[in-house]
Design a protein around this motif. Sequence first.
Motif, PDB file in Angstrom:
ATOM      1  N   MET A   1       0.826  -1.201   0.000  1.00 38.77           N
ATOM      2  CA  MET A   1       0.000   0.000   0.000  1.00 38.77           C
ATOM      3  C   MET A   1       0.867   1.260   0.000  1.00 38.77           C
ATOM      4  SD  MET A   1      -2.893   1.277   2.660  1.00 38.77           S
ATOM      5  CE  MET A   1      -3.498  -0.335   3.083  1.00 38.77           C
ATOM      6  N   HIS A   2       2.045   1.172  -0.572  1.00 34.51           N
ATOM      7  CA  HIS A   2       2.930   2.326  -0.597  1.00 34.51           C
ATOM      8  C   HIS A   2       2.328   3.417  -1.489  1.00 34.51           C
ATOM      9  CE1 HIS A   2       5.517  -0.929   0.745  1.00 34.51           C
ATOM     10  NE2 HIS A   2       6.341  -0.033   1.231  1.00 34.51           N
ATOM     11  N   VAL A   3       2.009   4.554  -0.903  1.00 37.59           N
ATOM     12  CA  VAL A   3       1.384   5.655  -1.634  1.00 37.59           C
ATOM     13  C   VAL A   3       2.466   6.412  -2.387  1.00 37.59           C
ATOM     14  CG1 VAL A   3      -0.026   7.734  -1.445  1.00 37.59           C
ATOM     15  CG2 VAL A   3      -0.375   5.828   0.166  1.00 37.59           C
ATOM     16  N   PRO A   4       2.315   6.587  -3.699  1.00 34.93           N
ATOM     17  CA  PRO A   4       3.319   7.343  -4.462  1.00 34.93           C
ATOM     18  C   PRO A   4       3.074   8.847  -4.349  1.00 34.93           C
ATOM     19  CG  PRO A   4       1.619   6.559  -5.943  1.00 34.93           C
ATOM     20  CD  PRO A   4       1.270   6.027  -4.570  1.00 34.93           C
ATOM     21  N   ASP A   5       4.044   9.623  -4.776  1.00 37.22           N
ATOM     22  CA  ASP A   5       3.829  11.062  -4.889  1.00 37.22           C
ATOM     23  C   ASP A   5       2.743  11.313  -5.934  1.00 37.22           C
ATOM     24  OD1 ASP A   5       5.900  11.638  -3.090  1.00 37.22           O
ATOM     25  OD2 ASP A   5       7.393  11.528  -4.684  1.00 37.22           O
ATOM     26  N   GLY A   6       1.893  12.302  -5.656  1.00 43.89           N
ATOM     27  CA  GLY A   6       0.877  12.709  -6.624  1.00 43.89           C
ATOM     28  C   GLY A   6      -0.524  12.279  -6.301  1.00 43.89           C
ATOM     29  N   PHE A   7      -0.710  11.272  -5.463  1.00 38.02           N
ATOM     30  CA  PHE A   7      -2.057  10.837  -5.099  1.00 38.02           C
ATOM     31  C   PHE A   7      -2.703  11.810  -4.106  1.00 38.02           C
ATOM     32  CE2 PHE A   7      -2.157   5.967  -6.022  1.00 38.02           C
ATOM     33  CZ  PHE A   7      -1.878   6.229  -7.345  1.00 38.02           C
ATOM     34  N   ILE A   8      -1.900  12.360  -3.197  1.00 39.40           N
ATOM     35  CA  ILE A   8      -2.393  13.259  -2.151  1.00 39.40           C
ATOM     36  C   ILE A   8      -1.743  14.622  -2.361  1.00 39.40           C
ATOM     37  CG2 ILE A   8      -2.610  13.633   0.340  1.00 39.40           C
ATOM     38  CD1 ILE A   8      -4.041  11.129  -0.576  1.00 39.40           C
ATOM     39  N   VAL A 112      -0.285   5.954   7.639  1.00 42.98           N
ATOM     40  CA  VAL A 112      -1.244   4.931   7.222  1.00 42.98           C
ATOM     41  C   VAL A 112      -0.732   3.516   7.496  1.00 42.98           C
ATOM     42  CG1 VAL A 112      -2.374   3.929   5.200  1.00 42.98           C
ATOM     43  CG2 VAL A 112      -2.356   6.400   5.510  1.00 42.98           C
ATOM     44  N   MET A 113       0.517   3.243   7.119  1.00 44.02           N
ATOM     45  CA  MET A 113       1.048   1.883   7.229  1.00 44.02           C
ATOM     46  C   MET A 113       1.709   1.600   8.571  1.00 44.02           C
ATOM     47  SD  MET A 113       2.718   1.439   3.412  1.00 44.02           S
ATOM     48  CE  MET A 113       3.312  -0.205   3.792  1.00 44.02           C
ATOM     49  N   GLY A 114       2.158   2.646   9.244  1.00 41.18           N
ATOM     50  CA  GLY A 114       2.837   2.453  10.511  1.00 41.18           C
ATOM     51  C   GLY A 114       1.971   2.757  11.714  1.00 41.18           C
ATOM     52  N   VAL A 115       1.579   4.012  11.855  1.00 38.55           N
ATOM     53  CA  VAL A 115       0.863   4.441  13.059  1.00 38.55           C
ATOM     54  C   VAL A 115      -0.501   3.767  13.170  1.00 38.55           C
ATOM     55  CG1 VAL A 115      -0.058   6.414  14.319  1.00 38.55           C
ATOM     56  CG2 VAL A 115       2.077   6.655  13.032  1.00 38.55           C
ATOM     57  N   VAL A 116      -1.289   3.829  12.104  1.00 42.14           N
ATOM     58  CA  VAL A 116      -2.646   3.269  12.163  1.00 42.14           C
ATOM     59  C   VAL A 116      -2.612   1.768  12.426  1.00 42.14           C
ATOM     60  CG1 VAL A 116      -4.745   2.804  10.820  1.00 42.14           C
ATOM     61  CG2 VAL A 116      -3.677   5.066  10.742  1.00 42.14           C
ATOM     62  N   SER A 150      -6.050  -4.767  11.151  1.00 44.57           N
ATOM     63  CA  SER A 150      -5.225  -3.581  10.958  1.00 44.57           C
ATOM     64  C   SER A 150      -5.081  -3.189   9.496  1.00 44.57           C
ATOM     65  CB  SER A 150      -3.836  -3.809  11.559  1.00 44.57           C
ATOM     66  OG  SER A 150      -3.071  -4.731  10.793  1.00 44.57           O
ATOM     67  N   VAL A 151      -5.196  -4.149   8.579  1.00 43.94           N
ATOM     68  CA  VAL A 151      -4.977  -3.850   7.159  1.00 43.94           C
ATOM     69  C   VAL A 151      -6.148  -3.076   6.549  1.00 43.94           C
ATOM     70  CG1 VAL A 151      -4.475  -4.821   4.892  1.00 43.94           C
ATOM     71  CG2 VAL A 151      -3.419  -5.806   6.928  1.00 43.94           C
ATOM     72  N   PRO A 152      -7.398  -3.539   6.656  1.00 45.30           N
ATOM     73  CA  PRO A 152      -8.491  -2.694   6.155  1.00 45.30           C
ATOM     74  C   PRO A 152      -8.610  -1.375   6.916  1.00 45.30           C
ATOM     75  CG  PRO A 152      -9.358  -4.630   7.307  1.00 45.30           C
ATOM     76  CD  PRO A 152      -7.900  -4.855   7.107  1.00 45.30           C
ATOM     77  N   ALA A 153      -8.202  -1.345   8.193  1.00 48.56           N
ATOM     78  CA  ALA A 153      -8.189  -0.074   8.923  1.00 48.56           C
ATOM     79  C   ALA A 153      -7.208   0.891   8.278  1.00 48.56           C
ATOM     80  CB  ALA A 153      -7.814  -0.315  10.385  1.00 48.56           C
ATOM     81  N   SER A 154      -6.059   0.379   7.858  1.00 51.69           N
ATOM     82  CA  SER A 154      -5.085   1.202   7.158  1.00 51.69           C
ATOM     83  C   SER A 154      -5.639   1.692   5.825  1.00 51.69           C
ATOM     84  CB  SER A 154      -3.802   0.393   6.936  1.00 51.69           C
ATOM     85  OG  SER A 154      -2.842   1.143   6.232  1.00 51.69           O
ATOM     86  N   ALA A 155      -6.350   0.814   5.124  1.00 47.23           N
ATOM     87  CA  ALA A 155      -6.967   1.201   3.851  1.00 47.23           C
ATOM     88  C   ALA A 155      -8.015   2.285   4.057  1.00 47.23           C
ATOM     89  CB  ALA A 155      -7.607  -0.025   3.191  1.00 47.23           C
ATOM     90  N   ALA A 156      -8.776   2.174   5.146  1.00 46.61           N
ATOM     91  CA  ALA A 156      -9.773   3.194   5.455  1.00 46.61           C
ATOM     92  C   ALA A 156      -9.099   4.529   5.776  1.00 46.61           C
ATOM     93  CB  ALA A 156     -10.645   2.746   6.629  1.00 46.61           C
ATOM     94  N   ALA A 157      -7.963   4.479   6.455  1.00 43.65           N
ATOM     95  CA  ALA A 157      -7.228   5.701   6.769  1.00 43.65           C
ATOM     96  C   ALA A 157      -6.721   6.377   5.499  1.00 43.65           C
ATOM     97  CB  ALA A 157      -6.061   5.383   7.703  1.00 43.65           C
ATOM     98  N   LEU A 161      -7.688  10.218   4.045  1.00 44.85           N
ATOM     99  CA  LEU A 161      -6.747  11.233   3.569  1.00 44.85           C
ATOM    100  C   LEU A 161      -7.030  11.596   2.114  1.00 44.85           C
ATOM    101  CD1 LEU A 161      -3.364   9.972   5.099  1.00 44.85           C
ATOM    102  CD2 LEU A 161      -4.767  11.900   5.850  1.00 44.85           C
ATOM    103  N   PHE A 162      -7.399  10.593   1.320  1.00 47.41           N
ATOM    104  CA  PHE A 162      -7.720  10.851  -0.090  1.00 47.41           C
ATOM    105  C   PHE A 162      -8.982  11.706  -0.209  1.00 47.41           C
ATOM    106  CE2 PHE A 162      -9.298   9.797  -4.332  1.00 47.41           C
ATOM    107  CZ  PHE A 162      -8.140   9.914  -5.090  1.00 47.41           C
ATOM    108  N   ALA A 163      -9.915  11.505   0.697  1.00 46.01           N
ATOM    109  CA  ALA A 163     -11.142  12.299   0.672  1.00 46.01           C
ATOM    110  C   ALA A 163     -10.853  13.773   0.917  1.00 46.01           C
ATOM    111  CB  ALA A 163     -12.117  11.784   1.726  1.00 46.01           C
ATOM    112  N   VAL A 164      -9.848  14.053   1.728  1.00 41.57           N
ATOM    113  CA  VAL A 164      -9.498  15.435   2.057  1.00 41.57           C
ATOM    114  C   VAL A 164      -8.533  16.018   1.044  1.00 41.57           C
ATOM    115  CG1 VAL A 164      -8.458  16.944   3.801  1.00 41.57           C
ATOM    116  CG2 VAL A 164      -9.860  14.998   4.511  1.00 41.57           C
ATOM    117  N   GLY A 165      -7.554  15.227   0.621  1.00 46.06           N
ATOM    118  CA  GLY A 165      -6.501  15.778  -0.219  1.00 46.06           C
ATOM    119  C   GLY A 165      -6.240  15.037  -1.507  1.00 46.06           C
ATOM    120  N   GLY A 166      -7.182  14.225  -1.957  1.00 45.01           N
ATOM    121  CA  GLY A 166      -6.990  13.513  -3.214  1.00 45.01           C
ATOM    122  C   GLY A 166      -6.867  14.453  -4.391  1.00 45.01           C
ATOM    123  N   THR A 167      -6.000  14.126  -5.337  1.00 48.75           N
ATOM    124  CA  THR A 167      -5.759  14.996  -6.492  1.00 48.75           C
ATOM    125  C   THR A 167      -6.650  14.657  -7.678  1.00 48.75           C
ATOM    126  OG1 THR A 167      -3.944  13.528  -7.159  1.00 48.75           O
ATOM    127  CG2 THR A 167      -3.372  15.454  -5.829  1.00 48.75           C
TER     128      THR A 167
END
Length: 353
Positions: A1-8, A112-116, A150-157, A161-167
């Motif tokens: 689930m590594h988020v690349p630059d540009g998604f957020i 997303v992948m660590g804290v959550v 923990s995995v779907p919780a991370s996906a929900a997190a 973030l995408f809902a607030v800052g999705g490009t």
Amino acid sequence: MHVPDGFINAPVSVAAGVAAAAAVAVSLRGARRELDERTAPLAGLVAAFIFAVQMLNFPVAAGTSGHLLGGALAAILVGPFTGVLCVSVVLLMQGLLFADGGLSALGVNITVMGVVTVVIAYALFRGLLAVLPPTRRSVTGAAFVAALVSVPASAAAFTALFAVGGTTDVALGKVFTAMVGVHTLIGIGEGLITAATVGAVIAVRPDLVHGARELTTPLKLRVDGQLVDAPATGAAPAAAPATRSTKKVWAVGLGAALVLAGFVSYYASASPDGLEKVAADQGFDAKAEDHAAADSPLADYGVKDVDDARLSGGLAGIIGVGATVAVGTGVFWTVRRRRAAELTATSTAPPAG
């Protein structure tokens, strides 16, 4: 689930970076209470093991794969504060050396992948142990459930973030459903890997599993000024857990990580992972930007100028494990030594007045 630059977008990425930095700072202080002479080097090993297993994408659905996130595993083995640091070290090494996960999105990925994953998994793990019988089977069962959730919780997190800052303007309901759905399947694999690993360690050295230390409280005897476990009738006193060597566990764990990253990783699924698949299906994959470390000699988990794919990937995996265990162990030894210095300063300080 590594988020690349540009998604957020930049503002949300910065905010996530600040949150991640705060979480790491808190974890650095909290890890001082979790780390001791035995667990400091083992925490570096846990980070390297997570790095290795993350290279092993496994199929979860048609054209989709998943990999371990590792937050639950790290939290249960070495503690929640140290667990956040373990995953953060892994993500930092992946981003800098292997161009995996955007550098401007590093804060997003740590959050997303660590804290959550650590917070959700460890809270659920401790809650389950509070109601389950105090057995090793309960520990492994609780580890499975905590890791899975923990995995779907991370996906929900990520979706939040995408809902607030999705490009990209896409239907958020569809993104949420797709992300949580596919990552629930990935969570099953996460749960199995976590339970198997925790079960293997607890079978040989339960004293090294942070989440199982309260499983039993053996009778203690004082021998030569040290507390040791009371021996069974007719048996010689055993060495105290604090004095037992961890070299064998460390060697076996490092060997397993090297084998997984250097050899088994060649057979990992080549299908896109859950986030990549959802991004392609929902039409925001085009927003991914070129990685700042795309010209790294280890980019995309291959060694530059090594033409043989098996050799290139294997060498990259081995280098990654070595770099991660070195950096992780250095970080955790530093944290441990600072704690020891604070305790020494406190004990030697003159009494007030």
